[in-house]
Design a protein around this motif. Structure first.
Motif, mmCIF file in Angstrom:
data_model
loop_
_atom_site.group_PDB
_atom_site.id
_atom_site.type_symbol
_atom_site.label_atom_id
_atom_site.label_comp_id
_atom_site.label_asym_id
_atom_site.label_seq_id
_atom_site.Cartn_x
_atom_site.Cartn_y
_atom_site.Cartn_z
ATOM 1 N N GLY A 188 0.810 -1.208 0.000
ATOM 2 C CA GLY A 188 0.000 0.000 0.000
ATOM 3 C C GLY A 188 0.843 1.257 0.000
ATOM 4 N N LEU A 189 1.946 1.231 0.733
ATOM 5 C CA LEU A 189 2.834 2.384 0.793
ATOM 6 C C LEU A 189 3.514 2.610 -0.553
ATOM 7 C CD1 LEU A 189 3.531 4.395 3.005
ATOM 8 C CD2 LEU A 189 5.517 2.993 3.592
ATOM 9 N N MET A 190 3.937 1.540 -1.206
ATOM 10 C CA MET A 190 4.586 1.654 -2.510
ATOM 11 C C MET A 190 3.602 2.091 -3.592
ATOM 12 S SD MET A 190 7.864 1.124 -2.242
ATOM 13 C CE MET A 190 7.571 2.295 -0.913
ATOM 14 N N ALA A 191 2.357 1.638 -3.499
ATOM 15 C CA ALA A 191 1.347 2.079 -4.461
ATOM 16 C C ALA A 191 1.105 3.576 -4.324
ATOM 17 C CB ALA A 191 0.045 1.312 -4.244
ATOM 18 N N PHE A 192 1.225 4.091 -3.118
ATOM 19 C CA PHE A 192 1.037 5.519 -2.867
ATOM 20 C C PHE A 192 2.115 6.347 -3.569
ATOM 21 C CE2 PHE A 192 0.957 9.260 0.132
ATOM 22 C CZ PHE A 192 -0.357 9.627 -0.125
ATOM 23 N N THR A 193 3.289 5.750 -3.802
ATOM 24 C CA THR A 193 4.379 6.458 -4.475
ATOM 25 C C THR A 193 4.296 6.323 -5.986
ATOM 26 O OG1 THR A 193 5.941 4.593 -4.547
ATOM 27 C CG2 THR A 193 5.852 5.895 -2.506
ATOM 28 N N GLY A 194 3.452 5.428 -6.475
ATOM 29 C CA GLY A 194 3.352 5.201 -7.908
ATOM 30 C C GLY A 194 4.328 4.169 -8.435
ATOM 31 N N SER A 195 4.997 3.438 -7.562
ATOM 32 C CA SER A 195 5.981 2.439 -7.991
ATOM 33 C C SER A 195 5.305 1.094 -8.223
ATOM 34 C CB SER A 195 7.078 2.292 -6.930
ATOM 35 O OG SER A 195 7.988 1.276 -7.294
ATOM 36 N N GLY A 196 5.139 0.707 -9.487
ATOM 37 C CA GLY A 196 4.436 -0.524 -9.809
ATOM 38 C C GLY A 196 5.166 -1.774 -9.375
ATOM 39 N N THR A 199 5.509 -2.219 -5.675
ATOM 40 C CA THR A 199 4.237 -2.664 -5.097
ATOM 41 C C THR A 199 4.039 -4.144 -5.326
ATOM 42 O OG1 THR A 199 3.257 -0.488 -5.517
ATOM 43 C CG2 THR A 199 1.736 -2.306 -5.106
ATOM 44 N N ALA A 200 4.309 -4.599 -6.551
ATOM 45 C CA ALA A 200 4.065 -5.995 -6.930
ATOM 46 C C ALA A 200 4.887 -6.978 -6.103
ATOM 47 C CB ALA A 200 4.362 -6.187 -8.416
ATOM 48 N N ARG A 201 6.096 -6.603 -5.738
ATOM 49 C CA ARG A 201 6.954 -7.537 -5.022
ATOM 50 C C ARG A 201 6.435 -7.872 -3.623
ATOM 51 N NH1 ARG A 201 12.785 -6.124 -4.232
ATOM 52 N NH2 ARG A 201 12.669 -8.033 -3.011
ATOM 53 N N HIS A 202 5.468 -7.080 -3.125
ATOM 54 C CA HIS A 202 4.917 -7.323 -1.799
ATOM 55 C C HIS A 202 3.514 -7.923 -1.846
ATOM 56 C CE1 HIS A 202 8.250 -5.351 0.230
ATOM 57 N NE2 HIS A 202 8.144 -4.343 -0.623
ATOM 58 N N LEU A 203 3.057 -8.349 -3.023
ATOM 59 C CA LEU A 203 1.718 -8.917 -3.169
ATOM 60 C C LEU A 203 1.782 -10.318 -3.757
ATOM 61 C CD1 LEU A 203 -0.180 -5.848 -4.708
ATOM 62 C CD2 LEU A 203 -0.291 -6.635 -2.337
ATOM 63 N N THR A 204 0.770 -11.127 -3.464
ATOM 64 C CA THR A 204 0.609 -12.418 -4.113
ATOM 65 C C THR A 204 -0.252 -12.248 -5.359
ATOM 66 O OG1 THR A 204 -1.417 -13.003 -2.916
ATOM 67 C CG2 THR A 204 0.685 -13.517 -1.834
ATOM 68 N N ASP A 205 -0.321 -13.290 -6.170
ATOM 69 C CA ASP A 205 -1.132 -13.212 -7.390
ATOM 70 C C ASP A 205 -2.590 -12.910 -7.068
ATOM 71 O OD1 ASP A 205 1.019 -13.667 -9.010
ATOM 72 O OD2 ASP A 205 0.643 -15.808 -9.281
ATOM 73 N N ARG A 206 -3.117 -13.565 -6.036
ATOM 74 C CA ARG A 206 -4.526 -13.374 -5.696
ATOM 75 C C ARG A 206 -4.788 -11.976 -5.147
ATOM 76 N NH1 ARG A 206 -5.766 -18.536 -3.293
ATOM 77 N NH2 ARG A 206 -5.166 -17.663 -1.295
ATOM 78 N N GLN A 207 -3.771 -11.332 -4.624
ATOM 79 C CA GLN A 207 -3.914 -9.962 -4.128
ATOM 80 C C GLN A 207 -3.803 -8.925 -5.243
ATOM 81 O OE1 GLN A 207 -0.793 -10.312 -1.045
ATOM 82 N NE2 GLN A 207 -2.339 -9.636 0.423
ATOM 83 N N ARG A 211 -1.316 -6.767 -11.588
ATOM 84 C CA ARG A 211 -1.824 -5.450 -11.977
ATOM 85 C C ARG A 211 -0.768 -4.357 -11.873
ATOM 86 N NH1 ARG A 211 -7.491 -5.442 -8.495
ATOM 87 N NH2 ARG A 211 -8.360 -7.373 -9.363
ATOM 88 N N PHE A 212 0.284 -4.621 -11.100
ATOM 89 C CA PHE A 212 1.285 -3.578 -10.852
ATOM 90 C C PHE A 212 2.601 -3.826 -11.576
ATOM 91 C CE2 PHE A 212 -1.588 -3.472 -7.247
ATOM 92 C CZ PHE A 212 -1.808 -2.107 -7.075
ATOM 93 N N THR A 213 2.659 -4.808 -12.471
ATOM 94 C CA THR A 213 3.915 -5.133 -13.141
ATOM 95 C C THR A 213 4.056 -4.488 -14.509
ATOM 96 O OG1 THR A 213 2.902 -7.176 -13.978
ATOM 97 C CG2 THR A 213 4.197 -7.326 -11.942
ATOM 98 N N GLY A 214 3.078 -3.686 -14.911
ATOM 99 C CA GLY A 214 3.127 -3.088 -16.243
ATOM 100 C C GLY A 214 4.075 -1.909 -16.337
#
Length: 327
Positions: A188-196, A199-207, A211-214
């Motif tokens: 959530g903190l990384m998404a707030f910075t706009g870093s895709g 953000t992705a490295r801290h989420l699982t596929d189901r989470q 969506r953040f690897t583009g």
């Protein structure tokens, strides 16, 4: 047959519904954070999106709710009653011992006093220690588990009751769930910075990791998308420009550069230690003259700064609800 409502009435009701929902969430989270910090001054309080955190272990979606309304106390009572069913859908630890706080925000339509109704359910559960299987390692990559759905009531005699629908974090899963909560917070903190990718490295596929690897945030490499020095601290993040009743306003959302670097490389343990050590000195709200607008810094190192872009008429235009994006 009832005549359909005029479009203006439907639009007004829809706007009020959105307003009460969004403000209800905001006031509830602010009040919950204040109460928890006053009760547990030696701990760090972090708000985690429950639906995202739970998807790390359960494929099913649990309904979660923050309530708000433009009605009366009776409406708030109904909202608290329905919200209690949502809270009961998640158990941490022993049966029926997970504490909870429920809020319903009552927004008057006549400009009167706003009221926040609260309902507390005390309990001895909700603690993720001691871990039964292993100690948590927050620097391990996020793990997507497949926990069997169902909340398990205590055994009565030799008969084990049927599980109740919901999510039950039992002692054997404490270490994994601590890791999932830490990674969800970091995402959530990384998404707030706009870093895709960060953000992705801290989420699982189901989470929603894919969506953040583009798009990649330039600041995680040799360049930076947006950086600003605010109140003597350097922050990394992203800029947005929008119109507020006419004038163009710039919003910068980001995080302390040191925190950003830690989470980009996956050092969640060090990030949490840094946030905990500075929890009493970091939060502040000020007007930064060099930036040219208000700056709000939270305990986790995140920042939101606003300013009216120079070179334009700053007087608001008399157009209600005008908003949009400007390149």
């Amino acid at each position: 047959m009832r005549a359909p409502l005029p479009p203006s009435v439907r639009s007004d009701r829809h706007y009020k519904s959105l307003q009460s929902g969004e403000l209800g969430i905001g006031f509830a989270l602010t009040l919950a954070e204040h109460l928890l910090r006053s009760r547990f001054p030696d701990h760090t309080v972090t708000i985690v999106p429950a639906d995202t955190a739970l998807r790390a272990g359960w494929a099913l979606t649990i309904p979660l709710a923050c309530k708000g309304n433009h009605g009366d106390t009776a409406t708030s009572a109904e909202q608290l009653a329905s919200a209690s069913a949502h809270a009961e859908a998640v158990h941490i630890g022993p049966w029926n011992e997970t504490p909870s706080l429920l809020f319903s925000t009552q927004l008057p339509t006549d400009g009167g006093t706003m009221t926040v109704h609260a309902l507390q359910a005390p309990g001895s559960g909700g603690r993720l220690f001691p871990a039964e299987v292993r100690e948590p390692n927050l620097n391990d990559p996020p793990c997507q588990a497949n926990v069997m759905p169902g909340i398990h009531p205590p055994t009565e005699g030799l008969v084990a009751p049927e599980p109740v629908r919901g999510c039950h974090v039992q002692a054997k899963d404490y270490a994994w769930f601590q890791e999932s909560l830490a990674h969800t917070t970091a995402a959530g903190l990384m998404a707030f910075t706009g870093s895709g990718h960060a953000t992705a490295r801290h989420l699982t596929d189901r989470q929603g990791r894919k969506r953040f690897t583009g798009l990649e945030h330039a600041a995680s490499m040799s360049m930076q998308d947006a950086t600003h020095a605010l109140s003597g601290t350097k922050y990394v993040g992203t800029d947005h420009v929008f119109r507020l009743n006419g004038p163009r306003v710039e919003a910068f959302s980001g995080v302390d550069e040191e925190v950003f670097r830690l989470l980009v490389r996956g050092d969640v343990e060090e990030y949490r230690a840094l946030v905990h050590a500075s929890r009493h000195v970091r939060p502040h709200l000020t007007f930064d003259k060099d930036w040219g607008g208000p700056v709000s810094v939270q305990a986790d190192g995140s920042v939101l700064a606003l300013r009216v872009l120079p070179g334009q008429d700053e007087a608001p235009r008399p157009v209600r609800g005008q908003s949009g994006c400007a390149g």
